[in-house]
Design an enzyme around this catalytic site. Structure first.
Site, PDB file in Angstrom:
ATOM      1  N   SER A 126      74.932-100.171 -34.634  1.00  0.00           N
ATOM      2  CA  SER A 126      73.839-100.062 -33.793  1.00  0.00           C
ATOM      3  C   SER A 126      74.273-100.730 -32.386  1.00  0.00           C
ATOM      4  CB  SER A 126      72.689-100.804 -34.439  1.00  0.00           C
ATOM      5  OG  SER A 126      71.231-100.987 -33.343  1.00  0.00           O
ATOM      6  N   TYR A 151      68.583-108.591 -38.986  1.00  0.00           N
ATOM      7  CA  TYR A 151      69.184-107.015 -38.861  1.00  0.00           C
ATOM      8  C   TYR A 151      70.327-106.965 -38.228  1.00  0.00           C
ATOM      9  CZ  TYR A 151      69.629-102.173 -37.555  1.00  0.00           C
ATOM     10  OH  TYR A 151      69.845-100.878 -37.367  1.00  0.00           O
ATOM     11  N   LYS A 155      74.492-106.098 -38.955  1.00  0.00           N
ATOM     12  CA  LYS A 155      75.462-104.962 -38.577  1.00  0.00           C
ATOM     13  C   LYS A 155      76.759-105.572 -37.958  1.00  0.00           C
ATOM     14  CE  LYS A 155      72.756-101.380 -39.265  1.00  0.00           C
ATOM     15  NZ  LYS A 155      73.316-100.485 -40.248  1.00  0.00           N
TER      16      LYS A 155
HETATM   17  P1  NAD Z   1      66.131 -94.672 -42.513  1.00  0.00           P
HETATM   18  O1  NAD Z   1      65.350 -95.960 -43.276  1.00  0.00           O
HETATM   19  O2  NAD Z   1      65.281 -93.589 -42.321  1.00  0.00           O
HETATM   20  O3  NAD Z   1      67.043 -94.306 -43.567  1.00  0.00           O
HETATM   21  C1  NAD Z   1      67.782 -95.329 -44.284  1.00  0.00           C
HETATM   22  C2  NAD Z   1      67.947 -94.808 -45.936  1.00  0.00           C
HETATM   23  O4  NAD Z   1      68.624 -95.765 -46.572  1.00  0.00           O
HETATM   24  C3  NAD Z   1      66.477 -94.472 -46.413  1.00  0.00           C
HETATM   25  O5  NAD Z   1      66.336 -93.579 -47.070  1.00  0.00           O
HETATM   26  C4  NAD Z   1      66.497 -95.702 -47.714  1.00  0.00           C
HETATM   27  O6  NAD Z   1      65.842 -95.291 -48.793  1.00  0.00           O
HETATM   28  C5  NAD Z   1      68.083 -95.626 -47.902  1.00  0.00           C
HETATM   29  N1  NAD Z   1      68.210 -97.077 -48.399  1.00  0.00           N
HETATM   30  C6  NAD Z   1      68.205 -98.461 -47.881  1.00  0.00           C
HETATM   31  N2  NAD Z   1      68.540 -99.135 -48.664  1.00  0.00           N
HETATM   32  C7  NAD Z   1      69.480 -98.672 -49.528  1.00  0.00           C
HETATM   33  C8  NAD Z   1      70.217 -99.124 -50.790  1.00  0.00           C
HETATM   34  N3  NAD Z   1      70.492-100.453 -51.009  1.00  0.00           N
HETATM   35  N4  NAD Z   1      70.864 -97.982 -51.667  1.00  0.00           N
HETATM   36  C9  NAD Z   1      70.355 -96.602 -51.329  1.00  0.00           C
HETATM   37  N5  NAD Z   1      69.865 -96.310 -50.241  1.00  0.00           N
HETATM   38  C10 NAD Z   1      69.286 -97.171 -49.578  1.00  0.00           C
HETATM   39  O7  NAD Z   1      66.675 -95.102 -41.260  1.00  0.00           O
HETATM   40  P2  NAD Z   1      67.564 -94.395 -40.197  1.00  0.00           P
HETATM   41  O8  NAD Z   1      66.788 -94.624 -38.988  1.00  0.00           O
HETATM   42  O9  NAD Z   1      67.858 -93.060 -40.616  1.00  0.00           O
HETATM   43  O10 NAD Z   1      68.789 -95.248 -40.023  1.00  0.00           O
HETATM   44  C11 NAD Z   1      69.912 -94.895 -40.833  1.00  0.00           C
HETATM   45  C12 NAD Z   1      70.963 -96.040 -40.375  1.00  0.00           C
HETATM   46  O11 NAD Z   1      71.098 -95.958 -38.973  1.00  0.00           O
HETATM   47  C13 NAD Z   1      70.627 -97.323 -40.678  1.00  0.00           C
HETATM   48  O12 NAD Z   1      71.934 -98.081 -41.400  1.00  0.00           O
HETATM   49  C14 NAD Z   1      70.206 -98.073 -39.630  1.00  0.00           C
HETATM   50  O13 NAD Z   1      70.237 -99.629 -39.467  1.00  0.00           O
HETATM   51  C15 NAD Z   1      71.052 -97.409 -38.755  1.00  0.00           C
HETATM   52  N6  NAD Z   1      70.501 -97.387 -37.174  1.00  0.00           N
HETATM   53  C16 NAD Z   1      69.287 -96.689 -36.952  1.00  0.00           C
HETATM   54  C17 NAD Z   1      68.592 -96.740 -35.816  1.00  0.00           C
HETATM   55  C18 NAD Z   1      67.506 -96.318 -35.402  1.00  0.00           C
HETATM   56  O14 NAD Z   1      66.622 -96.635 -34.442  1.00  0.00           O
HETATM   57  N7  NAD Z   1      66.843 -95.471 -36.460  1.00  0.00           N
HETATM   58  C19 NAD Z   1      69.212 -97.309 -34.673  1.00  0.00           C
HETATM   59  C20 NAD Z   1      70.716 -97.855 -34.768  1.00  0.00           C
HETATM   60  C21 NAD Z   1      71.310 -97.839 -36.305  1.00  0.00           C
HETATM   61  C1  WQD Z   2      61.923 -99.295 -27.231  1.00  0.00           C
HETATM   62  C2  WQD Z   2      61.090 -99.856 -25.897  1.00  0.00           C
HETATM   63  C3  WQD Z   2      59.867-101.832 -26.347  1.00  0.00           C
HETATM   64  C4  WQD Z   2      57.447-100.049 -29.253  1.00  0.00           C
HETATM   65  C5  WQD Z   2      64.976-101.130 -32.114  1.00  0.00           C
HETATM   66  C6  WQD Z   2      65.788-102.066 -32.866  1.00  0.00           C
HETATM   67  C7  WQD Z   2      67.326-101.630 -32.536  1.00  0.00           C
HETATM   68  C8  WQD Z   2      67.708-100.005 -32.938  1.00  0.00           C
HETATM   69  C9  WQD Z   2      66.503 -99.266 -32.234  1.00  0.00           C
HETATM   70  C10 WQD Z   2      68.194 -99.994 -35.201  1.00  0.00           C
HETATM   71  C11 WQD Z   2      61.139-101.427 -25.815  1.00  0.00           C
HETATM   72  C12 WQD Z   2      58.931-100.676 -26.137  1.00  0.00           C
HETATM   73  C13 WQD Z   2      58.127-100.358 -28.163  1.00  0.00           C
HETATM   74  C14 WQD Z   2      55.985 -99.976 -28.756  1.00  0.00           C
HETATM   75  C15 WQD Z   2      56.472-100.561 -26.594  1.00  0.00           C
HETATM   76  N1  WQD Z   2      67.505 -99.795 -34.208  1.00  0.00           N
HETATM   77  N2  WQD Z   2      57.965-100.411 -27.096  1.00  0.00           N
HETATM   78  N3  WQD Z   2      55.550-100.304 -27.431  1.00  0.00           N
HETATM   79  O1  WQD Z   2      63.613-102.244 -29.569  1.00  0.00           O
HETATM   80  O2  WQD Z   2      65.105-100.710 -28.377  1.00  0.00           O
HETATM   81  O3  WQD Z   2      65.296-101.146 -30.783  1.00  0.00           O
HETATM   82  O4  WQD Z   2      65.224 -99.672 -32.496  1.00  0.00           O
HETATM   83  O5  WQD Z   2      69.353-100.496 -34.910  1.00  0.00           O
HETATM   84  O6  WQD Z   2      68.120-102.584 -33.159  1.00  0.00           O
HETATM   85  O7  WQD Z   2      65.927-103.356 -32.200  1.00  0.00           O
HETATM   86  O8  WQD Z   2      63.414 -99.722 -29.602  1.00  0.00           O
HETATM   87  O9  WQD Z   2      61.789 -98.125 -30.134  1.00  0.00           O
HETATM   88  O10 WQD Z   2      61.172-100.759 -30.702  1.00  0.00           O
HETATM   89  O11 WQD Z   2      61.448 -99.973 -28.485  1.00  0.00           O
HETATM   90  O12 WQD Z   2      56.360-100.778 -25.382  1.00  0.00           O
HETATM   91  O13 WQD Z   2      54.762-100.027 -29.696  1.00  0.00           O
HETATM   92  O14 WQD Z   2      59.730 -99.649 -26.031  1.00  0.00           O
HETATM   93  O15 WQD Z   2      59.303-103.245 -25.653  1.00  0.00           O
HETATM   94  O16 WQD Z   2      61.386-101.655 -24.329  1.00  0.00           O
HETATM   95  P1  WQD Z   2      64.428-101.058 -29.455  1.00  0.00           P
HETATM   96  P2  WQD Z   2      61.829 -99.433 -29.802  1.00  0.00           P
END
Ligand code: NAD
Ligand code: WQD
Length: 340
Positions: A126, A151, A155
């Site tokens: 991330s 969190y 990572k």
């Molecule tokens: P999500 O929660 O929709 O998907 C994650 C999936 O993993 C879920 O279906 C959950 O049930 C499953 N899971 C969690 N722990 C588990 C375990 N121990 N065993 C088996 N299954 C398990 O999340 P997402 O948004 O699809 O994110 C996927 C990956 O990408 C995550 O690792 C997340 O940290 C990373 N990521 C997400 C974002 C974002 O903003 N969505 C940004 C950067 C990185």
């Molecule tokens: C985006 C912008 C908020 C909600 C998070 C995790 C990051 C990654 C992605 C997994 C910011 C603003 C948000 C709201 C708002 N996930 N905001 N009102 O914070 O960039 O990242 O998700 O790895 O680790 O920290 O994403 O969508 O929460 O926020 O004003 O109700 O929107 O302040 O500027 P963020 P976000």
């Protein structure tokens, strides 16, 4: 024996979109997921879109015995590891849960991969690993590790684990993908983001305001050092992100060892720009109130993605209008997400 790609967390938001791209590109897929943040129904939706059903095994990645069985039953040649918990606020309240689930599952997965001589892994990292970046756009070689929540710490620690593994075993191919802010949904409107409870992330919050489930958007701060004072992020369409994983598997097939890529768009968008883009794209109003900053938020975060383009020929193609339309299309057709 047929080759399979194992997708952990494959019924989740990014995982489900990626499984579709994999199936569309001729890969055979086994999904493992414990459904702690997703629904089994997603597998039916994937089948409807891709006209091919992935194999689905409900298990926790930390369950070494069951995971071993999956590797014994199918010839897994590559793994894409999405499974993990991702709520920043929850990780502050329950750090052990995050360390145990995210790091614990990766340790078990790597152990089982080693036992079965599976050499290719793509890890969902991330942009959060960059903490508060010293410069934007952010490049892959910029410093990581100065993070402020458990969190993000998971990572960072998993990235270090994978880097050590790559040093110790030159036969491994490891891709660390640092996603920026995924939004949008598949154009079919059949799959999308379905957060539990009140959304933490901005786009599902906006779509729930649009559908009337939430009264207005709380804009967290307008006193950041940005063009309109609201936070700037790099929002990437989840289908672009999904396609990035197909490109990465092709890259790993060339035996590159360890590779690290930012997956974003290279464009920074403020909260107010995002809200206005959503209103303009969809013709629905999004009432909002400016409120205090959310603790831990940073001013600006966006990627330089030249490396992924140069080395894998991948770049994001969807724009903000596509993102807003597809997010709304998903929410409109699934007002309760995947339902109970
Ligand atoms: P999500 O929660 O929709 O998907 C994650 C999936 O993993 C879920 O279906 C959950 O049930 C499953 N899971 C969690 N722990 C588990 C375990 N121990 N065993 C088996 N299954 C398990 O999340 P997402 O948004 O699809 O994110 C996927 C990956 O990408 C995550 O690792 C997340 O940290 C990373 N990521 C997400 C974002 C974002 O903003 N969505 C940004 C950067 C990185
Ligand atoms: C985006 C912008 C908020 C909600 C998070 C995790 C990051 C990654 C992605 C997994 C910011 C603003 C948000 C709201 C708002 N996930 N905001 N009102 O914070 O960039 O990242 O998700 O790895 O680790 O920290 O994403 O969508 O929460 O926020 O004003 O109700 O929107 O302040 O500027 P963020 P976000």
């Amino acid at each position: 024996m047929k080759d399979y790609v194992l997708v952990t967390g494959g019924t989740g938001y990014i995982g489900s979109h990626t499984v579709i791209e994999l199936l569309n590109n001729g890969y055979d897929v086994v999904i493992v997921d414990n459904l702690c943040n997703s629904k089994a129904l997603v597998v039916d939706r994937i089948e409807k879109i891709a006209r091919k059903r992935p194999i689905f095994v409900e298990l926790d990645v930390r369950d070494e015995k069951k995971l071993n069985e999956v590797f014994s039953n199918y010839n897994i040649t590559s793994v894409i590891h999405f499974a993990g918990l991702k709520a920043v606020g929850e990780s502050v309240e329950k750090p052990q849960l995050y360390y145990d689930n995210n790091i614990g599952s990766t340790e078990i997965l790597l152990k089982v991969m080693r036992a079965h001589e599976t050499k290719n892994i793509v890890f969902s990292s991330s942009a959060t690993v960059y903490g508060n970046p010293k410069r934007v756009p952010i490049y892959e070689e910029d410093p990581v590790g100065e993070v402020t929540n458990p969190y993000a710490e998971t990572k960072v620690k998993i990235e270090f684990m994978l880097k050590d593994l790559a040093k110790g075993d030159p036969t491994m191919n490891i891709a660390i993908l640092r996603y920026f802010n995924p939004i949008g949904a598949h154009q079919s409107g059949l799959i999308g983001e379905d957060p539990n409870g009140i959304p933490n992330n901005i786009m599902p919050y906006i779509t729930q305001v649009a559908i009337g489930k939430l009264p207005y958007l709380h804009v967290f701060g307008n006193d950041y050092k940005t063009k309109d004072g609201t936070g700037i992020r790099d929002y990437i369409h989840v289908v672009d992100l999904a396609k990035g994983h197909v490109a990465t598997l092709k890259k790993l097939a060339t035996n590159p060892g360890l590779v690290i890529y930012n997956l974003g768009t290279g464009v920074g968008t403020s909260v107010l720009e995002l809200v206005n883009a959503f209103i303009a794209a969809n013709g629905v109003d999004i009432p909002y109130k400016i409120e205090a900053r959310r603790p831990g938020d940073i001013d600006t975060c966006y990627a330089n993605c030249d490396k992924a383009y140069k080395e894998m020929g991948w770049k994001a193609i969807y724009n903000m209008v596509d993102c807003c339309k597809d997010s709304w299309n998903w929410q409109k057709h699934n007002p309760k997400g995947y339902g109970e």
